[in-house]
Scaffold this motif. Structure first.
Motif, PDB file in Angstrom:
ATOM      1  N   ASP A   1      32.167  44.789  43.039  1.00 20.09           N
ATOM      2  CA  ASP A   1      33.278  44.494  43.956  1.00 20.09           C
ATOM      3  C   ASP A   1      33.031  43.280  44.861  1.00 20.09           C
TER       4      ASP A   1
ATOM      5  N   ASP B   1      35.851  43.926  39.575  1.00 17.66           N
ATOM      6  CA  ASP B   1      36.533  43.325  40.714  1.00 17.66           C
ATOM      7  C   ASP B   1      35.753  42.127  41.248  1.00 17.66           C
TER       8      ASP B   1
ATOM      9  N   ASN C   1      39.930  46.562  37.908  1.00 18.43           N
ATOM     10  CA  ASN C   1      41.397  46.491  37.965  1.00 18.43           C
ATOM     11  C   ASN C   1      41.908  45.212  38.621  1.00 18.43           C
ATOM     12  N   HIS C   2      41.038  44.450  39.296  1.00 24.17           N
ATOM     13  CA  HIS C   2      41.442  43.178  39.897  1.00 24.17           C
ATOM     14  C   HIS C   2      41.134  41.976  39.002  1.00 24.17           C
TER      15      HIS C   2
ATOM     16  N   HIS D   1      33.472  50.615  35.896  1.00 24.91           N
ATOM     17  CA  HIS D   1      34.058  50.166  37.168  1.00 24.91           C
ATOM     18  C   HIS D   1      34.521  51.335  38.027  1.00 24.91           C
TER      19      HIS D   1
ATOM     20  N   HIS E   1      34.385  50.303  42.622  1.00 24.75           N
ATOM     21  CA  HIS E   1      35.822  50.522  42.813  1.00 24.75           C
ATOM     22  C   HIS E   1      36.203  51.197  44.126  1.00 24.75           C
TER      23      HIS E   1
HETATM   24 MN   LIG Z   1      38.552  48.292  41.607  1.00 25.97          MN
END
Ligand SMILES: [Mn+2]
Length: 273
Positions: free
Chosen positions: A25, A69, A105-106, A135, A154
């Motif tokens: 992240d 991310d 997800n990013h 993740h 995450h």
């Molecule tokens: Mn995430």
């Protein structure tokens, strides 16, 4: 052997001859969200890079594994990311022989921003020896269940305390939790549509949830009442935590410097007075 690199949100895994440094992240370009509101701050990427380079100097990894991310805007790549992400990785590729990225997800449209030679892996993760990495916004792959330890990002776990004058104290934390194997087996079988859940050989004993490498980010106070059950937090915590495959109430929380704080249950909604 898995080592916490105190006081950083980083892990080092020694396996055979490989030394893998793991961080999660980064959210490069989170400042874009501010600039869209008319608040312009300089890019924070050089600070992230500096911190990571210092840890690399200290731990001398043969591989860097990013748990997703890497960048901040979700579907597209913002202008700042077109500059910051390639610059960030141009320096890293000169410093670490192997770099792998598990997509989060990013990380939509991340690949065009990366220099050659960086391998991207699906969010369902990868294994190194007895440790699986994913993740956290989706289920891990079935093959990760052969690992005793699963590491995810995450969630950006934090701890939050209140005091009577209205102060809120927040700190990033590591979460170490035991696995509810039967539940994990059942939920995963349902997710992957495996008819015979009993055929799944689950060896996973513990989960480690990594604090975000980008310390400017907010996170999820894991000692907030209802974090594992309340509907409004469900979307963010991801399917594995939602499924109760992780024994979150008994999970142990540690500050980045290694200080043990207590379990989630002991610290839930703790007010200091
Ligand atoms: Mn995430």
């Amino acid at each position: 052997m898995l080592t916490f690199i105190e006081p950083h949100p980083a892990l080092l895994l020694r396996h055979e001859k490989q030394r893998t440094l793991i961080v999660s992240d980064l959210h490069i370009g989170w400042e874009v969200a501010l600039s869209e509101k008319g608040v312009h701050v300089p890019s924070q990427m050089p600070k992230l890079l500096e911190k990571l380079l210092q840890i690399i100097k200290q731990t001398k990894p043969s591989m860097l594994l990013l748990l997703g991310d890497v960048k901040h805007t979700i579907a597209k790549a913002a202008t700042e990311e077109w500059r910051d992400v390639p610059d960030f990785f141009a320096t890293l590729t000169r410093t670490v022989p192997i770099i792998k990225i598990i997509l989060g997800n990013h990380d939509g449209n991340l690949e065009p921003l990366l220099p050659e030679g960086i391998e991207t892996l699906p969010p369902t993760g990868t294994t190194i020896g007895d440790v699986g990495f994913f993740h956290g916004h989706t289920w891990p792959a079935v093959e990760l269940l052969k690992c005793r330890t699963l590491v995810m990002g995450h969630v950006h776990p934090m701890i939050m305390f209140h005091d009577p004058s209205g102060f809120r104290i927040t700190r990033q934390v590591w979460v170490r939790a035991k696995c509810n194997r039967d539940q994990l087996k059942k939920s995963l079988a349902r997710h992957y549509n495996i008819k015979q859940a009993t055929t799944l050989n689950v060896k996973t004993a513990q989960f480690i949830i990594m604090p975000s490498f980008n310390e400017f980010l907010g996170g999820q106070p894991v000692n907030r009442k209802g974090i594992g059950t309340d509907h409004k937090y469900q979307a963010f915590i991801g399917p594995v935590l939602r499924s109760k495959s992780v024994k979150i109430a008994d999970a142990e929380l540690f500050l980045l410097d290694g200080t043990f704080l207590g379990t989630v249950e002991q610290l839930t909604d703790l007010s200091l007075s």
